[in-house]
Design an enzyme around this catalytic site. Structure first.
Site, mmCIF file in Angstrom:
data_model
loop_
_atom_site.group_PDB
_atom_site.id
_atom_site.type_symbol
_atom_site.label_atom_id
_atom_site.label_comp_id
_atom_site.label_asym_id
_atom_site.label_seq_id
_atom_site.Cartn_x
_atom_site.Cartn_y
_atom_site.Cartn_z
ATOM 1 N N ASN A 102 0.778 -1.403 0.061
ATOM 2 C CA ASN A 102 0.234 0.085 -0.038
ATOM 3 C C ASN A 102 0.716 1.213 0.023
ATOM 4 O O ASN A 102 2.030 1.313 0.493
ATOM 5 C CB ASN A 102 -0.808 0.153 1.310
ATOM 6 C CG ASN A 102 -1.971 -1.184 1.102
ATOM 7 O OD1 ASN A 102 -2.076 -1.820 0.047
ATOM 8 N ND2 ASN A 102 -2.607 -1.449 2.453
ATOM 9 N N ASP A 104 -0.671 4.310 1.345
ATOM 10 C CA ASP A 104 -1.524 5.344 1.781
ATOM 11 C C ASP A 104 -1.019 5.670 3.003
ATOM 12 O O ASP A 104 -1.530 6.613 3.771
ATOM 13 C CB ASP A 104 -2.882 4.549 1.968
ATOM 14 C CG ASP A 104 -3.028 3.358 2.593
ATOM 15 O OD1 ASP A 104 -1.968 3.031 3.576
ATOM 16 O OD2 ASP A 104 -3.764 2.426 2.344
ATOM 17 N N HIS A 119 5.987 -0.405 -2.639
ATOM 18 C CA HIS A 119 5.434 0.223 -3.976
ATOM 19 C C HIS A 119 5.799 1.836 -3.661
ATOM 20 O O HIS A 119 4.920 2.497 -4.438
ATOM 21 C CB HIS A 119 4.053 -0.181 -4.101
ATOM 22 C CG HIS A 119 3.914 -1.003 -4.817
ATOM 23 N ND1 HIS A 119 2.817 -2.030 -4.582
ATOM 24 C CD2 HIS A 119 4.870 -2.266 -5.484
ATOM 25 C CE1 HIS A 119 2.893 -3.343 -5.391
ATOM 26 N NE2 HIS A 119 4.311 -3.499 -5.700
ATOM 27 N N CYS A 149 7.189 20.749 -9.461
ATOM 28 C CA CYS A 149 7.833 20.736 -8.468
ATOM 29 C C CYS A 149 8.208 22.182 -7.817
ATOM 30 O O CYS A 149 8.463 23.173 -8.301
ATOM 31 C CB CYS A 149 9.356 20.410 -8.939
ATOM 32 S SG CYS A 149 10.722 20.314 -7.921
ATOM 33 N N GLY A 189 -5.480 -9.028 3.058
ATOM 34 C CA GLY A 189 -6.181 -8.496 2.225
ATOM 35 C C GLY A 189 -5.300 -8.288 0.956
ATOM 36 O O GLY A 189 -5.130 -6.939 0.457
ATOM 37 N N GLU A 217 -11.997 -13.365 0.890
ATOM 38 C CA GLU A 217 -12.260 -14.019 -0.398
ATOM 39 C C GLU A 217 -10.886 -14.832 -0.504
ATOM 40 O O GLU A 217 -9.834 -14.449 -0.015
ATOM 41 C CB GLU A 217 -12.341 -13.126 -1.717
ATOM 42 C CG GLU A 217 -13.374 -12.103 -1.407
ATOM 43 C CD GLU A 217 -14.870 -12.690 -1.601
ATOM 44 O OE1 GLU A 217 -14.683 -13.816 -2.082
ATOM 45 O OE2 GLU A 217 -15.699 -12.263 -1.168
ATOM 46 N N ALA A 234 -10.180 -7.770 7.396
ATOM 47 C CA ALA A 234 -9.050 -7.443 8.422
ATOM 48 C C ALA A 234 -9.422 -7.108 9.664
ATOM 49 O O ALA A 234 -8.860 -7.410 10.841
ATOM 50 C CB ALA A 234 -8.194 -6.432 7.318
HETATM 51 P P1 NAD Z 1 -5.959 -5.753 -4.791
HETATM 52 O O1 NAD Z 1 -6.571 -4.626 -4.874
HETATM 53 O O2 NAD Z 1 -5.589 -6.578 -5.812
HETATM 54 O O3 NAD Z 1 -6.849 -6.867 -3.678
HETATM 55 C C1 NAD Z 1 -7.604 -6.558 -2.507
HETATM 56 C C2 NAD Z 1 -7.779 -7.947 -1.817
HETATM 57 O O4 NAD Z 1 -8.162 -7.419 -0.587
HETATM 58 C C3 NAD Z 1 -8.672 -8.902 -2.394
HETATM 59 O O5 NAD Z 1 -7.982 -10.177 -1.981
HETATM 60 C C4 NAD Z 1 -9.841 -8.740 -1.503
HETATM 61 O O6 NAD Z 1 -10.508 -9.886 -1.464
HETATM 62 C C5 NAD Z 1 -9.327 -8.195 -0.210
HETATM 63 N N1 NAD Z 1 -10.216 -7.389 0.686
HETATM 64 C C6 NAD Z 1 -11.348 -6.748 0.380
HETATM 65 N N2 NAD Z 1 -11.872 -6.233 1.583
HETATM 66 C C7 NAD Z 1 -11.076 -6.598 2.571
HETATM 67 C C8 NAD Z 1 -11.069 -6.359 3.829
HETATM 68 N N3 NAD Z 1 -12.007 -5.470 4.339
HETATM 69 N N4 NAD Z 1 -10.460 -6.921 4.686
HETATM 70 C C9 NAD Z 1 -9.216 -7.915 4.132
HETATM 71 N N5 NAD Z 1 -9.403 -7.820 2.735
HETATM 72 C C10 NAD Z 1 -10.102 -7.425 2.026
HETATM 73 O O7 NAD Z 1 -4.727 -5.472 -3.857
HETATM 74 P P2 NAD Z 1 -3.396 -5.914 -3.599
HETATM 75 O O8 NAD Z 1 -3.135 -7.348 -3.776
HETATM 76 O O9 NAD Z 1 -2.744 -5.225 -2.604
HETATM 77 O O10 NAD Z 1 -2.698 -5.127 -5.006
HETATM 78 C C11 NAD Z 1 -2.859 -4.219 -5.745
HETATM 79 C C12 NAD Z 1 -2.077 -3.135 -5.781
HETATM 80 O O11 NAD Z 1 -2.885 -2.089 -5.493
HETATM 81 C C13 NAD Z 1 -1.028 -3.093 -4.778
HETATM 82 O O12 NAD Z 1 0.182 -3.036 -5.549
HETATM 83 C C14 NAD Z 1 -0.993 -1.631 -4.091
HETATM 84 O O13 NAD Z 1 0.228 -0.976 -4.289
HETATM 85 C C15 NAD Z 1 -2.057 -0.930 -4.859
HETATM 86 N N6 NAD Z 1 -3.095 -0.311 -4.192
HETATM 87 C C16 NAD Z 1 -2.952 0.409 -2.907
HETATM 88 C C17 NAD Z 1 -3.841 0.971 -2.195
HETATM 89 C C18 NAD Z 1 -3.660 1.359 -0.895
HETATM 90 O O14 NAD Z 1 -2.618 2.034 -0.471
HETATM 91 N N7 NAD Z 1 -4.577 1.695 -0.034
HETATM 92 C C19 NAD Z 1 -5.205 1.123 -2.687
HETATM 93 C C20 NAD Z 1 -5.402 0.332 -3.939
HETATM 94 C C21 NAD Z 1 -4.372 -0.370 -4.794
#
Ligand code: NAD
Length: 247
Positions: A102, A104, A119, A149, A189, A217, A234
């Protein structure tokens, strides 16, 4: 209580080197949508929008999308019970750190100290002309056609990894070290569809590490390497885990 859950708690309690690997799912309950799934970002946008070359050549087209996709959600997001639970486990000495996909910053805001950002992060911006110019997101004018910038007025970009960009070397090295040494990994997640990040749990598993997965899932890890699958969100599962561990 479910037998899988009890065994997972015991594993965590007795772990010598436990580490967490988190994905977008841990931040869903903070109001940040994941990329994949029915409501995911990729159900609405073409992933090509996050190619570095697209951003560099047409920033005025890409920036409004990035601002909407990420920064609109990040602005109000606060760490949830799952981020806080991992921070508590770390401060109690039961978790060596968090490897997160993430961007964030919510693990840090929850109090986690050892966060490996595979990332990158959205809190800073880097100049595309002079990469020594790093600015805090607060210093960047988000309403310009594209971010400039604050030091030299050139195009700058958020410090997270776009498609086509290399993963930070220190993040690779630290993750490899954890994967070689951990005996318990909590995956929270993540679909496990984003490589090379998704390789980390597979390497850990090959090295004998026990994998505890938390996700409502199934994922690419579930039937391949997860020794324990704690099905649920989570916040629910990690809150139960923390309670069981007497925090
Ligand atoms: P993904 O978006 O591919 O998948 C999300 C996963 O979270 C799924 O397996 C889903 O079943 C699960 N999920 C959904 N709700 C949930 C909950 N309440 N509790 C636990 N699990 C839950 O995510 P990924 O595998 O992290 O890959 C996506 C890419 O997207 C990453 O590389 C990341 O950098 C980026 N991303 C980051 C953010 C962020 O920073 N919050 C948000 C979106 C995407």
């Amino acid at each position: 209580m479910d037998k899988q859950f009890e065994t997972a708690v015991a594993l965590l309690r007795n772990a010598k080197h436990a580490v967490a690997f988190t994905g977008a799912g841990i931040s869903v309950e903070s109001g940040i949508p994941p990329f994949r799934g029915d409501d995911g970002i990729w159900s609405k946008y073409d992933p090509a929008i996050l190619e570095l070359s697209t951003y560099l050549s047409t920033p005025e087209k890409v920036w409004p999308v990035i601002r909407k996709l990420f920064f609109n959600y990040f602005a109000d997001a606060k760490p949830n019970a799952a981020h806080l639970a991992l921070a508590k486990l770390e401060s109690a000495g039961m978790l060596k750190g968090v490897i997160t996909q993430n961007i964030d910053n919510l693990h840090q805001e929850a109090g986690s100290k050892n966060v490996i950002e595979y990332h990158g992060n959205s809190k800073t911006f880097i100049c595309t002309k002079n990469n020594q110019h790093v600015s805090h997101a607060n210093e960047v004018d988000f309403q310009q056609p594209y971010p400039k910038c604050p030091v030299c007025d050139s195009l700058c970009k958020p410090s997270f990894i776009f498609f086509g960009e290399a993963i930070p070397v220190n993040a690779i090295e630290q993750s490899e070290w954890h994967a070689a040494n951990c005996d318990v990994m909590l995956i929270v997640g993540s679909t496990g569809q984003v490589v090379p990040a998704a390789n980390i749990p597979f390497v850990a598993s090959r090295n004998g590490c026990k994998i505890i997965e938390i996700n409502p899932e199934p994922s690419a890890f579930t039937y391949e390497i997860s020794n324990f699958v704690l099905k649920g969100t989570a916040t629910k599962v990690l809150s139960e885990l923390i309670t069981k561990l007497n925090f």
